[in-house]
Scaffold this motif. Structure first.
Motif, short mmCIF file in Angstrom:
data_model
loop_
_atom_site.label_atom_id
_atom_site.label_comp_id
_atom_site.label_asym_id
_atom_site.label_seq_id
_atom_site.Cartn_x
_atom_site.Cartn_y
_atom_site.Cartn_z
N THR A 42 3.49 19.24 3.05
CA THR A 42 2.61 18.75 4.10
C THR A 42 3.08 17.38 4.58
OG1 THR A 42 0.73 19.86 3.05
CG2 THR A 42 0.23 18.18 4.71
N ALA A 43 3.12 17.22 5.90
CA ALA A 43 3.35 15.90 6.49
C ALA A 43 2.01 15.19 6.56
CB ALA A 43 3.96 16.04 7.87
N GLU A 44 1.83 14.18 5.72
CA GLU A 44 0.57 13.47 5.69
C GLU A 44 0.44 12.51 6.86
OE1 GLU A 44 -1.67 14.29 3.66
OE2 GLU A 44 -0.66 15.29 2.00
N LYS A 45 1.58 12.02 7.35
CA LYS A 45 1.58 11.08 8.48
C LYS A 45 2.53 11.60 9.55
CE LYS A 45 0.42 7.26 5.39
NZ LYS A 45 0.85 6.02 4.74
N GLU A 46 3.81 11.20 9.48
CA GLU A 46 4.80 11.67 10.44
C GLU A 46 5.39 13.00 10.00
OE1 GLU A 46 5.80 10.35 13.41
OE2 GLU A 46 4.14 8.95 13.17
N PRO A 47 5.63 13.94 10.94
CA PRO A 47 6.32 15.18 10.57
C PRO A 47 7.68 14.87 9.94
CG PRO A 47 5.40 15.34 12.78
CD PRO A 47 5.25 13.91 12.36
N PHE A 48 8.09 15.73 9.02
CA PHE A 48 9.37 15.50 8.35
C PHE A 48 10.44 16.43 8.91
CE2 PHE A 48 6.81 18.34 5.74
CZ PHE A 48 7.67 19.35 5.37
N SER A 49 11.68 16.02 8.77
CA SER A 49 12.80 16.75 9.34
C SER A 49 13.35 17.77 8.35
CB SER A 49 13.93 15.78 9.72
OG SER A 49 14.46 15.17 8.54
N ALA A 94 8.67 26.47 -13.79
CA ALA A 94 8.15 25.10 -13.89
C ALA A 94 7.92 24.59 -12.48
CB ALA A 94 9.12 24.20 -14.65
N ALA A 95 7.22 23.48 -12.37
CA ALA A 95 6.87 22.95 -11.05
C ALA A 95 6.92 21.43 -11.07
CB ALA A 95 5.48 23.42 -10.64
N VAL A 96 7.24 20.87 -9.90
CA VAL A 96 7.31 19.43 -9.77
C VAL A 96 6.95 19.04 -8.34
CG1 VAL A 96 9.75 19.26 -9.09
CG2 VAL A 96 8.70 17.42 -10.44
N SER A 97 6.42 17.85 -8.17
CA SER A 97 6.12 17.35 -6.83
C SER A 97 7.26 16.47 -6.34
CB SER A 97 4.81 16.55 -6.83
OG SER A 97 4.94 15.39 -7.65
N CYS A 98 7.42 16.42 -5.04
CA CYS A 98 8.35 15.52 -4.38
C CYS A 98 7.66 14.97 -3.14
CB CYS A 98 9.64 16.23 -3.96
SG CYS A 98 10.61 16.88 -5.32
N GLY A 99 8.14 13.86 -2.63
CA GLY A 99 7.52 13.31 -1.43
C GLY A 99 8.40 12.27 -0.78
N VAL A 100 8.00 11.90 0.42
CA VAL A 100 8.65 10.81 1.13
C VAL A 100 7.69 9.63 1.14
CG1 VAL A 100 9.65 10.03 3.30
CG2 VAL A 100 9.97 12.41 2.57
N CYS A 101 8.08 8.55 0.48
CA CYS A 101 7.24 7.36 0.36
C CYS A 101 8.02 6.16 0.91
CB CYS A 101 6.86 7.10 -1.09
SG CYS A 101 5.92 8.43 -1.86
N GLY A 102 7.50 5.54 1.95
CA GLY A 102 8.19 4.40 2.54
C GLY A 102 9.57 4.74 3.03
N GLY A 103 9.73 5.98 3.49
CA GLY A 103 11.01 6.42 4.02
C GLY A 103 12.00 6.91 2.99
N ASP A 111 3.24 10.01 -8.81
CA ASP A 111 1.98 9.72 -9.46
C ASP A 111 0.94 9.44 -8.38
OD1 ASP A 111 2.53 7.12 -8.59
OD2 ASP A 111 3.23 6.46 -10.55
N TYR A 112 -0.29 9.14 -8.78
CA TYR A 112 -1.35 9.01 -7.77
C TYR A 112 -1.09 7.87 -6.79
CZ TYR A 112 -5.86 8.41 -5.55
OH TYR A 112 -6.84 8.29 -4.60
N ALA A 113 -0.55 6.75 -7.28
CA ALA A 113 -0.29 5.61 -6.40
C ALA A 113 0.64 6.00 -5.25
CB ALA A 113 0.31 4.46 -7.20
N GLU A 114 1.62 6.84 -5.54
CA GLU A 114 2.54 7.30 -4.49
C GLU A 114 1.93 8.44 -3.68
OE1 GLU A 114 6.97 6.46 -6.20
OE2 GLU A 114 5.85 8.07 -7.15
N ASP A 115 1.31 9.37 -4.37
CA ASP A 115 0.74 10.54 -3.71
C ASP A 115 -0.28 10.15 -2.65
OD1 ASP A 115 0.31 13.28 -3.26
OD2 ASP A 115 -1.34 13.34 -4.68
N SER A 116 -1.08 9.13 -2.94
CA SER A 116 -2.14 8.72 -2.02
C SER A 116 -1.61 8.01 -0.79
CB SER A 116 -3.14 7.81 -2.75
OG SER A 116 -2.50 6.64 -3.23
N GLN A 117 -0.35 7.55 -0.84
CA GLN A 117 0.22 6.81 0.28
C GLN A 117 1.43 7.51 0.89
OE1 GLN A 117 -1.13 3.96 1.47
NE2 GLN A 117 -2.75 4.16 -0.06
N ALA A 118 1.77 8.70 0.43
CA ALA A 118 3.01 9.37 0.84
C ALA A 118 2.99 9.78 2.30
CB ALA A 118 3.25 10.59 -0.04
N ASP A 119 4.16 9.68 2.94
CA ASP A 119 4.32 10.20 4.30
C ASP A 119 4.40 11.72 4.28
OD1 ASP A 119 4.53 7.55 5.34
OD2 ASP A 119 6.63 7.52 4.70
N THR A 120 5.02 12.25 3.24
CA THR A 120 5.17 13.69 3.04
C THR A 120 4.94 14.01 1.58
OG1 THR A 120 6.82 13.87 4.80
CG2 THR A 120 6.76 15.66 3.19
#
Length: 237
Positions: free
Chosen positions: A203-210, A160-169, A176-185
């Motif tokens: 992928t780091a969309e904005k700042e590199p992630f640690s 199975a597969a799932v997405s994760c991200g860093v949004c607003g820290g 979902d798309y609202a978060e994906d389009s604005q995610a930092d990672t």
């Protein structure tokens, strides 16, 4: 608070509906929130030319989005005469993910083609496709067992597969798309039922992630995939 008002470690509402296509050997209509994908599995008594005579089978995938799966009409790729790079990348990912948990020798000299058609897109179409594809593949193999076409087990595990991200820290699960389009990672995790990793796309969309942030995303992904595998088990009972 997330746009969907979910907690950081909450999945969207997920459903896996089997047997939705009359003629396919296996099928699943998968929903991750407002992302809806129709998945079918087709058995073919043929192989790619480069696999002939090797006493093993093949599992491959094709992926596409309907023109109004998104807020604006997208031109059909057939009309342009070629597939886009994103389409090719996603369908290769789906194929790799499924082959990771399939005994190709046990399948015999046959091919199973998984078709993933996105009816509606709201982020995470590839992760929904992989999760639903396992169900369709399972039912295709069950169809073969009923006809005594297999002599031993082909499926070795769930995937199975799932997405994760860093949004607003904040690290969050199943964007979902609202978060994906604005995610930092933005990251996609493909994992087996026993917790092993098949593939990670990050992928780091904005700042590199640690490394610390990555490990937090991995922890969220493990939790999400475990829930998805439980839903797969319920779906095929």
């Amino acid at each position: 608070m997330r746009p969907s008002r979910r907690q950081p470690d909450d999945l969207r509402g997920v459903s896996l509906e089997r047997g939705v296509v009359k003629y396919a050997e296996g099928s699943c209509f998968v929903k991750f929130g407002d992302t809806h994908v129709l998945v079918t599995a087709t058995l073919e008594e043929r192989l790619p030319p480069w696999l002939k005579g090797q006493a093993r089978g093949w599992v491959t995938a094709e992926y596409g989005m309907l023109p109004r799966a998104t807020s604006e009409r997208t031109r059909r790729e057939a009309a342009t005469g070629r597939q886009g790079g994103r389409t090719v990348e996603i369908q290769r990912l789906i194929g790799r993910s499924l082959r990771a948990i399939v005994d190709l020798e046990a399948l015999g000299e046959r091919q199973i083609t998984i078709d993933c058609d996105v009816i509606q897109a709201d982020g995470g179409t590839r992760t929904a496709s992989i999760t639903g594809a396992w169900v369709a593949l399972h039912d295709c193999l069950a169809w073969m067992k009923q006809r005594s076409m297999l002599t031993r087990e082909v499926l070795r595990d769930h995937v199975a597969a799932v997405s994760c991200g860093v949004c607003g820290g904040t690290a969050v699960l199943d964007l979902d798309y609202a978060e994906d389009s604005q995610a930092d990672t933005d990251a996609n995790f493909v994992m087996t039922g026993d917790g092993r990793i098949v593939e990670i796309q990050g992928t780091a969309e904005k700042e590199p992630f640690s490394e610390e942030q990555f490990l937090l995303l991995l922890s969220l992904a493990r939790k999400g995939v475990a829930k998805l595998v439980d839903l797969q088990k319920l779906a095929v009972m």
